[in-house]
Design a protein around this motif. Structure first.
Motif, PDB file in Angstrom:
ATOM      1  N   GLY A   1       0.987  -1.265   0.068  1.00 36.10           N
ATOM      2  CA  GLY A   1       0.154  -0.086  -0.085  1.00 36.10           C
ATOM      3  C   GLY A   1       0.959   1.273   0.118  1.00 36.10           C
ATOM      4  N   THR A   2       2.130   1.157   0.596  1.00 33.72           N
ATOM      5  CA  THR A   2       2.983   2.392   0.646  1.00 33.72           C
ATOM      6  C   THR A   2       4.162   2.280  -0.512  1.00 33.72           C
ATOM      7  OG1 THR A   2       4.201   1.432   2.301  1.00 33.72           O
ATOM      8  CG2 THR A   2       2.210   2.934   2.827  1.00 33.72           C
ATOM      9  N   ASP A   3       4.336   1.217  -1.217  1.00 37.72           N
ATOM     10  CA  ASP A   3       5.223   1.178  -2.146  1.00 37.72           C
ATOM     11  C   ASP A   3       5.090   2.282  -3.602  1.00 37.72           C
ATOM     12  OD1 ASP A   3       6.903  -1.098  -1.936  1.00 37.72           O
ATOM     13  OD2 ASP A   3       5.189  -2.353  -2.417  1.00 37.72           O
ATOM     14  N   ILE A   4       6.353   3.099  -3.750  1.00 36.94           N
ATOM     15  CA  ILE A   4       6.383   3.813  -4.648  1.00 36.94           C
ATOM     16  C   ILE A   4       6.767   2.893  -5.831  1.00 36.94           C
ATOM     17  CG2 ILE A   4       6.544   5.808  -3.469  1.00 36.94           C
ATOM     18  CD1 ILE A   4       9.476   5.857  -3.541  1.00 36.94           C
ATOM     19  N   LEU A   5       7.328   3.280  -7.007  1.00 36.07           N
ATOM     20  CA  LEU A   5       7.700   2.712  -8.276  1.00 36.07           C
ATOM     21  C   LEU A   5       9.081   1.996  -7.830  1.00 36.07           C
ATOM     22  CD1 LEU A   5       6.745   5.225 -10.867  1.00 36.07           C
ATOM     23  CD2 LEU A   5       5.845   3.103 -10.513  1.00 36.07           C
ATOM     24  N   ILE A   6       9.897   2.837  -7.042  1.00 37.40           N
ATOM     25  CA  ILE A   6      11.341   2.268  -7.057  1.00 37.40           C
ATOM     26  C   ILE A   6      11.176   1.126  -6.018  1.00 37.40           C
ATOM     27  CG2 ILE A   6      12.059   3.920  -5.244  1.00 37.40           C
ATOM     28  CD1 ILE A   6      14.236   2.261  -7.732  1.00 37.40           C
ATOM     29  N   SER A   7      10.565   0.927  -5.049  1.00 38.43           N
ATOM     30  CA  SER A   7      10.490   0.159  -3.994  1.00 38.43           C
ATOM     31  C   SER A   7       9.798  -1.192  -4.589  1.00 38.43           C
ATOM     32  CB  SER A   7       9.707   0.350  -2.930  1.00 38.43           C
ATOM     33  OG  SER A   7       8.342   0.699  -3.119  1.00 38.43           O
ATOM     34  N   TRP A   8       8.668  -0.733  -5.552  1.00 36.20           N
ATOM     35  CA  TRP A   8       7.948  -1.872  -6.177  1.00 36.20           C
ATOM     36  C   TRP A   8       8.975  -2.682  -7.389  1.00 36.20           C
ATOM     37  CZ3 TRP A   8       4.097  -1.289 -11.052  1.00 36.20           C
ATOM     38  CH2 TRP A   8       3.634  -2.413 -10.993  1.00 36.20           C
ATOM     39  N   VAL A   9       9.863  -1.786  -8.017  1.00 33.47           N
ATOM     40  CA  VAL A   9      10.815  -2.508  -8.990  1.00 33.47           C
ATOM     41  C   VAL A   9      11.705  -3.302  -8.065  1.00 33.47           C
ATOM     42  CG1 VAL A   9      12.787  -2.030 -10.265  1.00 33.47           C
ATOM     43  CG2 VAL A   9      10.772  -0.702 -10.656  1.00 33.47           C
ATOM     44  N   TYR A  10      12.077  -3.035  -6.699  1.00 31.92           N
ATOM     45  CA  TYR A  10      12.682  -3.804  -6.026  1.00 31.92           C
ATOM     46  C   TYR A  10      12.261  -5.186  -5.749  1.00 31.92           C
ATOM     47  CZ  TYR A  10      15.637  -5.271  -1.811  1.00 31.92           C
ATOM     48  OH  TYR A  10      16.263  -5.996  -0.915  1.00 31.92           O
ATOM     49  N   LYS A  11      11.029  -5.058  -5.166  1.00 26.69           N
ATOM     50  CA  LYS A  11      10.206  -6.139  -4.990  1.00 26.69           C
ATOM     51  C   LYS A  11      10.026  -7.337  -6.075  1.00 26.69           C
ATOM     52  CE  LYS A  11       7.625  -4.562  -0.919  1.00 26.69           C
ATOM     53  NZ  LYS A  11       6.267  -4.484  -0.619  1.00 26.69           N
ATOM     54  N   LEU A  12       9.804  -6.669  -7.250  1.00 26.19           N
ATOM     55  CA  LEU A  12       9.730  -7.570  -8.390  1.00 26.19           C
ATOM     56  C   LEU A  12      10.981  -8.138  -8.860  1.00 26.19           C
ATOM     57  CD1 LEU A  12       7.523  -5.082 -10.892  1.00 26.19           C
ATOM     58  CD2 LEU A  12       6.742  -7.162  -9.768  1.00 26.19           C
ATOM     59  N   THR A  13      12.166  -7.302  -8.432  1.00 23.31           N
ATOM     60  CA  THR A  13      13.574  -8.073  -9.102  1.00 23.31           C
ATOM     61  C   THR A  13      14.023  -9.009  -7.975  1.00 23.31           C
ATOM     62  OG1 THR A  13      14.039  -5.915 -10.038  1.00 23.31           O
ATOM     63  CG2 THR A  13      15.774  -7.382  -9.376  1.00 23.31           C
ATOM     64  N   PHE A  14      13.881  -8.604  -6.700  1.00 21.76           N
ATOM     65  CA  PHE A  14      14.416  -9.505  -5.636  1.00 21.76           C
ATOM     66  C   PHE A  14      13.647 -10.456  -4.992  1.00 21.76           C
ATOM     67  CE2 PHE A  14      17.444  -5.869  -6.241  1.00 21.76           C
ATOM     68  CZ  PHE A  14      18.510  -6.575  -6.285  1.00 21.76           C
ATOM     69  N   GLU A  15      12.217 -10.273  -5.107  1.00 19.28           N
ATOM     70  CA  GLU A  15      11.496 -11.055  -4.207  1.00 19.28           C
ATOM     71  C   GLU A  15      10.406 -12.042  -5.236  1.00 19.28           C
ATOM     72  OE1 GLU A  15       8.924  -8.916  -1.676  1.00 19.28           O
ATOM     73  OE2 GLU A  15      10.685  -8.090  -0.581  1.00 19.28           O
ATOM     74  N   SER A  16       9.924 -11.516  -6.347  1.00 20.46           N
ATOM     75  CA  SER A  16       8.926 -12.191  -7.348  1.00 20.46           C
ATOM     76  C   SER A  16       9.838 -12.704  -8.525  1.00 20.46           C
ATOM     77  CB  SER A  16       7.782 -11.414  -7.458  1.00 20.46           C
ATOM     78  OG  SER A  16       8.118 -10.324  -8.176  1.00 20.46           O
ATOM     79  N   ASN A  17      11.121 -12.199  -8.715  1.00 18.98           N
ATOM     80  CA  ASN A  17      11.888 -12.390  -9.870  1.00 18.98           C
ATOM     81  C   ASN A  17      11.290 -12.023 -11.466  1.00 18.98           C
ATOM     82  OD1 ASN A  17      13.827 -13.375  -8.259  1.00 18.98           O
ATOM     83  ND2 ASN A  17      12.985 -15.520  -8.255  1.00 18.98           N
TER      84      ASN A  17
END
Length: 432
Positions: A380-396
């Motif tokens: 809910g508080t993700d901005i684009l850069i933190s979302w990119v981080y999650k897409l890269t290192f958590e969900s690949n």
């Protein structure tokens, strides 16, 4: 007659053209035609050495860049992609040397036509030192920039046009070029579209509100402390800059504990006195409010120090002239202080907005972009850069992360370009 016509055509070819043709066929041959045998041998040796040492690497790299491999488990698409990008850079250097060889042969031929004496080896080395030495010295830095900055950027750009994700990853599977499909998915597939619109809108609100508040607060405090009626200015300025002196990650972690709805001091010791308990970390709205307040606290000291320094340079004569003309405090602020402040600080203020647009630290350290939101793959508080981080290192989801990164880069670049163009400091640059 035919022989005479051929001889006539041969005479019509200018030496500069013939030198260029020879250098195009074999690098260095044009220099030898111009009787610059040493230079021609150097170009020939460099060309042969370049082809011998890089031909196989470039050949595989270009093939891999187009195909990304053909045999699963044997060909690694990521390695081929990186090799292909490096091959393009190496090939670019080779083409640059090749073009320089052609231009050099033409210039030597022109010198022969004008009957200018050829420089000796010593004179050539001296000319190189005078004209090319600065370029030679920055070459190591340029090479580091290419392989440390440019190659990763190109790699990220390339991933945005592939199908690289957790379900299709090398070496088990080969990657494929998918064109703009990843960008299309962001606008058509519901989960991606909803998440992107939600995260993007919050990123804009976060950037504008948090940055504007820290600028307004810093400006207000700077004007207040700069007032002649205020005493103990040094002590007050030192106290107000203290939040800037503390490392940001330490402050963020402390605030994360303070805002904890269970044991945090804000709920337990302050709001409990009014029988109020706010879910700072579990409710997206209140988490966003907390983040904006924290960023205002972290960011205003820099703006305060910036404005304080600029205020010292405003000429006192301008205020005295305004007093003589009967100017009010608001008029002096509007027509003297603010224009002077914005003229000197506009580029840095713009960078504050750009920095907060990509402010990963506070979002991730405070609550890792949580809480979760139903129907979205971002917090809910993700901005684009933190979302990119999650897409890269958590969900690949490397392909979607790369596509979003490109969109972020374009937004920041366009915003910064147009804002810099409109600032007075940019327009006045180079006039004095």
């Amino acid at each position: 007659m035919a022989t005479e016509q051929n001889d006539t055509k041969a005479r019509k070819i200018q030496p500069r053209t013939l030198a260029m043709i020879l250098s195009i066929i074999i690098p260095g041959l044009g220099q030898m035609y111009n009787r610059r045998f040493l230079k021609g041998c150097i170009f020939l040796i460099v060309t042969i050495s370049f082809l011998v040492t890089t031909w196989n690497f470039i050949d595989i790299g270009i093939w891999g860049l187009f195909t990304l491999g053909t045999i699963p488990r044997e060909h690694h698409s990521i390695q081929l992609l990186i090799q292909g990008l490096i091959s393009l850079i190496v090939l670019g250097f080779g083409i640059a040397i090749y073009i320089y060889n052609i231009k050099d042969a033409r210039s030597d031929a022109i010198a022969r036509e004008l009957k200018r004496p050829n420089p000796t080896l010593f004179q050539g080395m001296r000319n190189f030192y005078d004209n090319g030495f600065p370029y030679f010295m920055i070459l190591p830095g340029l090479l580091m920039l290419l392989f440390i900055v440019v190659v990763p950027l190109l790699f990220m750009l390339a991933l945005a046009f592939t199908d690289y994700n957790q379900y299709n990853a090398p070496p088990r599977n080969l990657l494929n070029w998918v064109g703009i499909q990843n960008f299309v998915d962001l606008t058509k597939i519901d989960i991606w579209k909803n998440t992107f619109l939600s995260v993007f809108s919050w990123t804009i609100v976060w950037t504008v509100v948090a940055t504007t508040l820290q600028i307004v607060l810093g400006l207000f405090l700077a004007l207040l402390v700069n007032d002649p009626r205020i005493k103990f200015k040094r002590a007050i300025r030192t106290f107000l800059i203290l939040p800037w002196a503390v490392p940001a990650f330490v402050s963020i972690l402390i605030f994360s504990a303070l805002f904890n709805p269970t044991f945090g001091a804000i709920n337990r010791d302050i709001l409990s006195q009014f029988n109020v308990m706010i879910p700072w970390l579990s409710d997206p709205f209140w988490a966003k409010v907390a983040l904006i307040m924290i960023q205002t606290w972290l960011g205003f000291p820099f703006v305060f120090a910036l404005f304080t320094g600029v205020l010292q340079s405003v000429p006192r004569d301008m205020y005295e002239a305004a007093d003589v003309d009967g100017g009010t405090r608001w008029q002096k602020l509007r027509h003297i202080t603010l224009p002077h402040l914005l003229f000197a600080t506009a580029p840095l203020l713009i960078m504050q907005y750009a920095g907060n647009f990509n402010n990963f630290n506070i979002i991730y350290l405070f609550n890792e972009g949580n809480p979760a939101v139903r129907g979205q793959n971002a917090g809910g508080t993700d901005i684009l850069i933190s979302w990119v981080y999650k897409l890269t290192f958590e969900s690949n989801n490397y392909n979607m992360a790369a596509a979003i990164t490109i969109i972020m880069g374009l937004i920041i670049s366009v915003f910064a370009f147009f804002q810099f163009r409109k600032t007075a400091s940019f327009k006045e640059e180079g006039r004095y």
